[in-house]
Design a protein around this motif. Structure first.
Motif, PDB file in Angstrom:
ATOM      1  N   TYR A  13      31.934  43.005  38.248  1.00  0.00           N
ATOM      2  CA  TYR A  13      31.647  41.672  37.808  1.00  0.00           C
ATOM      3  C   TYR A  13      30.652  40.946  38.401  1.00  0.00           C
ATOM      4  O   TYR A  13      30.014  40.147  38.069  1.00  0.00           O
ATOM      5  N   ASP A  22      40.970  34.181  37.237  1.00  0.00           N
ATOM      6  CA  ASP A  22      39.986  34.793  36.423  1.00  0.00           C
ATOM      7  C   ASP A  22      40.607  35.390  35.243  1.00  0.00           C
ATOM      8  O   ASP A  22      40.048  35.302  34.290  1.00  0.00           O
ATOM      9  N   GLN A  39      36.857  40.505  32.854  1.00  0.00           N
ATOM     10  CA  GLN A  39      37.354  40.005  34.088  1.00  0.00           C
ATOM     11  C   GLN A  39      38.838  39.841  34.072  1.00  0.00           C
ATOM     12  O   GLN A  39      39.784  40.102  34.896  1.00  0.00           O
TER      13      GLN A  39
END
Length: 484
Positions: free
Chosen positions: A50, A173, A390
């Motif tokens: 990410y 997240d 994510q």
């Protein structure tokens, strides 16, 4: 394990290239296998991929003092390049399973606090200076002295605090913990107390699946969970067309949309490499001094805390919390800051997400070679890195955080002069989103409470110096305003 010097390489009866590789990385002697190292390196990359998207989001589009901005694609390319290079370098020299990438604390500091006063090349010049100072401290042994002066209890507290920090990052997240925008409570559950969205459901399914596999001691549990979660996310997106949370708030995916990309290959633009300036005449010496001081303190203690926690999680630390090839690790970590500045990707440092690979069995620098090569490949295959949402990666972070939390059992908390510093270290890290803040609070509380409770002789004089440095660090706002 005595880590005061570089550890000698044990002998193995394996011959040929495999034997040399085994001896160099100490794979067998650390109880690992080639398969575990490859699997661990792959899992670490998946949980860190990410950053190739998030770092450009943070750095690009932010105008500097002259109104210039960094290009998203260029930042993404140098982010992958530097992460790959530093991860491989660390694996070859320190031979530890700690992967590197652009540190999230420092890149945010650059984007929101520094470039309003200087240009982007000058900001990256400060990052280079920060790295050179850290390398000097490590090479002269001062960084190691500070590391050794940290009490065992605080080293364990740092590990536990990082575990909670990792878990908190994962929950944020995944959209499970969100900011309410109110003074009280500042955070809440999902959106208006609800987590009934498809991305949140994918996170929960991935978390529980991985948890069951971990409980049943299935090899590759985290990797299986990540792959399964990604497949589920792709199916959900194909059916529901949720899109990004930017265009579809409260429903869409948080960072990247899990879709099969139309183009798999992209030629990287590395124009930002070498775009650095050391002309700080616009802001003056004192301002530069405070900005670099902040960078050094954040870089220094974030990395120290992260490496302490990861080495403990990997079972590589001795009774005092030291680990093999410590001096090499500290020096190369400083080089990461220099490399990050020279490539305009921001300071590169050890990533706490490396714990996911360690949980999969990674114990040596060979896993870093795998992770680093995948980062290099990501420069050319950026669309593939964007497939894993994510929310799926977040589930792995929560699992790792839970594993690191178990270290708290090693501390005797019956003495309140130990309990309070440990408690502050553990809770302030996740609550302020900073490893350095937690370490600083713990250091200050340790020297004050221990000294004033009749245990002053047990406090290293070096800890007093570091605690004083943290006081300056915490008061840097008024100090900078005074100098301004």
């Amino acid at each position: 394990m005595n880590s005061s010097t570089e550890t000698a390489e044990p002998q193995t009866d394996k011959g040929g290239f495999a034997g040399r590789l085994d001896r160099y990385f100490q794979i067998s002697s650390r109880g690992s296998t080639f398969g575990a190292e490859v699997r661990g390196g792959l899992v670490t990359f998946v949980t860190m991929a990410y950053i190739v998207i998030l770092n450009p989001i943070i750095l690009s589009g932010k105008p500097d003092v002259l109104g210039n901005v960094l290009d998203f694609g260029q930042v993404g390319a140098v982010t992958a390049l530097t992460a790959g290079f530093m991860t491989i370098l660390f694996g070859l020299i320190a031979r530890l399973p700690f992967a590197f990438a652009a540190g999230l604390g420092i890149n945010s500091f650059l984007a929101f606090s520094v470039v309003g006063q200087v240009t982007w090349p000058e900001a990256m010049g400060m990052v280079v200076l920060n790295g050179l100072i850290i390398v000097l401290l490590a090479a002269t042994g001062l960084r190691r002295l500070i590391f050794d002066a940290v009490p065992y209890e605080l080293k364990i507290a740092i590990t536990v605090g990082i575990g909670l920090f990792i878990a908190f990052i994962g929950l944020v997240d995944a959209g499970i913990v969100t900011a309410t925008g109110n003074a009280s409570p500042p955070v809440g559950l999902g959106i208006n107390g609800s987590i009934a969205t498809w991305p949140a459901i994918v996170f929960v399914v991935t978390l529980l699946l991985t948890g069951v596999l971990m409980a049943r001691k299935v090899k590759g549990a985290i990797l299986i969970g990540l792959v399964s979660g990604t497949v589920l996310a792709v199916i959900v997106e194909a059916i529901g067309h949720l899109g990004s949370a930017v265009t579809n708030p409260g429903v869409g995916w948080g960072l990247s949309v899990p879709v099969i990309p139309g183009a798999w290959f992209a030629v990287p633009d590395l124009s930002l490499v070498g775009d650095v300036s050391f002309d700080f005449g616009k802001v003056g010496f004192l301002t530069v001094l405070m900005l670099v001081f902040t960078l050094v303190f954040t870089n220094f203690f974030d990395a120290m805390g992260t490496m302490t926690g990861l080495s403990k999680e990997a079972g590589l630390a001795d009774a005092k919390g030291n680990f093999p090839r410590l001096r090499s690790a500290l020096i190369v970590e400083g080089v990461g800051a220099v490399a990050g500045g020279l490539t305009s990707s921001s300071s590169n440092t050890v990533f706490i997400e490396s714990g996911s690979g360690i949980s999969e069995g990674a114990r040596t620098g060979l896993s870093n070679i795998v992770t680093g090569l995948l980062f290099i490949a990501a420069m050319f295959f950026t669309p593939i890195a964007a497939i894993v949402p994510q929310e799926v990666a977040a589930a792995a972070l929560v699992i790792v955080g839970a594993l690191m939390m178990s270290q708290i059992k090693s501390i005797d908390l019956s003495d309140f002069s130990v309990l309070l510093p440990v408690f502050l270290t553990v809770v302030i890290m996740p609550l302020t989103y900073s490893i350095a803040n937690g370490i600083g609070a713990g250091f200050i509380a340790w020297v004050v409470v221990r000294s004033l409770s009749g245990k002053a002789k047990q406090v290293s004089p070096l800890l007093w110096v570091v605690a004083l440095g943290f006081l300056i660090y915490f008061a840097r706002g008024p100090i900078e305003a005074l100098f301004a």
